[in-house]
Design an enzyme around this catalytic site. Structure first.
Site, mmCIF file in Angstrom:
data_model
loop_
_atom_site.group_PDB
_atom_site.id
_atom_site.type_symbol
_atom_site.label_atom_id
_atom_site.label_comp_id
_atom_site.label_asym_id
_atom_site.label_seq_id
_atom_site.Cartn_x
_atom_site.Cartn_y
_atom_site.Cartn_z
ATOM 1 N N HIS A 162 79.514 67.353 51.485
ATOM 2 C CA HIS A 162 79.344 69.022 51.558
ATOM 3 C C HIS A 162 79.875 69.398 50.137
ATOM 4 O O HIS A 162 79.838 70.445 49.626
ATOM 5 C CB HIS A 162 80.749 69.523 52.418
ATOM 6 N N HIS B 30 76.938 67.219 60.634
ATOM 7 C CA HIS B 30 76.757 68.434 59.639
ATOM 8 C C HIS B 30 75.767 68.223 58.542
ATOM 9 O O HIS B 30 75.603 67.247 57.975
ATOM 10 C CB HIS B 30 78.406 68.742 58.839
HETATM 11 N N1 Q9C Z 1 83.686 75.433 64.065
HETATM 12 C C1 Q9C Z 1 82.462 66.418 57.337
HETATM 13 O O1 Q9C Z 1 81.980 65.967 58.384
HETATM 14 N N2 Q9C Z 1 85.168 72.611 60.096
HETATM 15 N N3 Q9C Z 1 82.971 67.707 57.352
HETATM 16 C C2 Q9C Z 1 83.925 73.194 60.913
HETATM 17 C C3 Q9C Z 1 83.474 74.590 63.021
HETATM 18 C C4 Q9C Z 1 84.477 71.904 58.933
HETATM 19 C C5 Q9C Z 1 83.060 68.502 58.364
HETATM 20 C C6 Q9C Z 1 84.690 73.886 62.051
HETATM 21 C C7 Q9C Z 1 84.022 70.488 59.262
HETATM 22 C C8 Q9C Z 1 83.851 69.763 57.973
HETATM 23 C C9 Q9C Z 1 82.243 65.398 56.268
HETATM 24 ZN ZN ZN Z 2 80.278 66.104 59.499
#
Ligand code: Q9C
Ligand code: ZN
Length: 344
Positions: free
Chosen positions: A160, A198
């Protein structure tokens, strides 16, 4: 399979994150590393080695110098302003219509360099993110030197993070830095396959106008989940990079292995056609059916199958750990992919 791991990565240990309107225990916890390590050892997956230390040179090939410097000094600056506080988070962002100038003051600067509230900086963050990059670069070097496959047991994750923004538990983009290192050391073409739940919007942004890197990603439809503002099917690349970005967004709740596999075949077909010298896999295990923040229905045996499918590309492969938050099974799921790959 060779694994590269550093204990120093545990020094990034924020207590809380903002989720569902509340502060909850930080999901991207150092314990993730213990679970994966334990499963690697229990299943005799092979050698586990410490990384070498790299300079910030390879990081600066992907991230802006002012962003790198900001991360190095952010905790100290925050601590001077808020001596009692244990984690630095932004609260304000340079949104539409505002000036994109780095403010002098730490809170303004944090907002400038953050996409969201989910990448808090703590005392040990700098050491841990450097160690995480070291794991990725050491594993990359081994693959470059002829190892057919290596696993970078990285944490914090990276996909990200873009050139100058932290987001979604990520600070430095480990997979992108390793990819650029392959290219800087003689590779002509590298494919990145991102299988985290994601969308890897940071990686996409870094290589969006490039045709020496193919970025292919299977992920939750951004209309339905994080990162919300990037990851759509019509994002196909820009300029010279047009046609070198492949997004395969999938619907929440109804995506199981059959649906996932169909999209995977599309991604693998495109990667095969691209004929990369190396394959970098952004390995997120948060597609798992019982992941606490995700909504796909991938099972542990499916992960074994995923490993098989990746091995069919027959490319020197670097696995870089990204997400996965179902702690007790994270290790088994990781091992399943790696075993599936090796058993092919
Ligand atoms: N309701 C990785 O998997 N929060 N990052 C999302 C949605 C952030 C995930 C909440 C998620 C980040 C590397
Ligand atoms: Zn993720």
């Amino acid at each position: 399979m060779l694994t590269i791991y550093s204990e120093q990565q545990k020094l990034h240990n924020p207590a809380r994150e903002f989720l569902g309107g509340d502060l909850v225990p930080y999901l991207e916890s150092p314990k993730r590393l213990d679970y994966v390590l334990e499963a690697l050892q229990d299943n005799n997956l092979g050698r586990i080695e410490w990384p070498e230390s790299f300079s910030t040179g390879p990081i600066a090939r992907v991230h802006r110098p002012d962003y790198i410097e900001f991360l190095e000094t952010a905790w100290q600056r925050w601590h001077q302003t808020y001596p009692e506080s244990t984690q630095a988070s932004p609260y304000c962002f340079p949104h539409r219509g505002l000036r994109h100038v780095v403010p002098e003051q730490i809170e303004g600067a944090l907002g400038y360099y953050s996409m969201d509230l989910t990448a808090p900086v703590v005392e040990g963050t700098w050491t841990a993110i450097r160690a995480s990059v070291d794991c990725a670069l050491t594993a990359q070097k081994r693959v470059l030197d002829g190892e057919p496959v290596a696993f970078a047991l990285c944490r914090p994750p990276g996909h990200h993070a873009s050139g100058d923004l932290m987001a979604g538990y990520c600070f430095f983009n480990n997979a992108a830095i390793a990819t650029q290192a392959f290219l800087d050391q003689g590779a002509d073409k590298v494919a990145i396959l991102d299988v985290d739940y994601h969308h890897g919007h940071g990686t996409q942004a870094i290589f969006y106008s490039r045709n020496d890197v193919l970025f292919a990603s299977l992920h939750a439809d951004p209309r339905q989940d994080y990162p919300h503002y990037l990851g759509h099917e019509d994002e196909t690349g820009d300029g010279a990079g047009l046609g070198f970005n492949l997004n395969l967004p999938l619907p929440l709740h109804v995506t199981g292995w059959a649906e996932y596999r169909r999209a995977l075949e599309v991604a693998l077909g495109r990667i095969g056609e691209f004929e990369p010298d190396y394959l970098v896999v952004s390995l997120g295990l948060d597609t798992y059916e019982r992941d606490p923040i995700s909504f796909f229905n991938i099972t542990t045996p499916d992960f074994l199958e995923l490993g098989h499918c990746l091995a069919a590309l027959k490319k020197p492969t670097l696995f870089v750990l990204e997400g996965g938050y179902a702690l007790e099974v994270l290790g088994n799921n990781t091992v399943a992919v790696l075993e599936g790959f090796s058993a092919f």
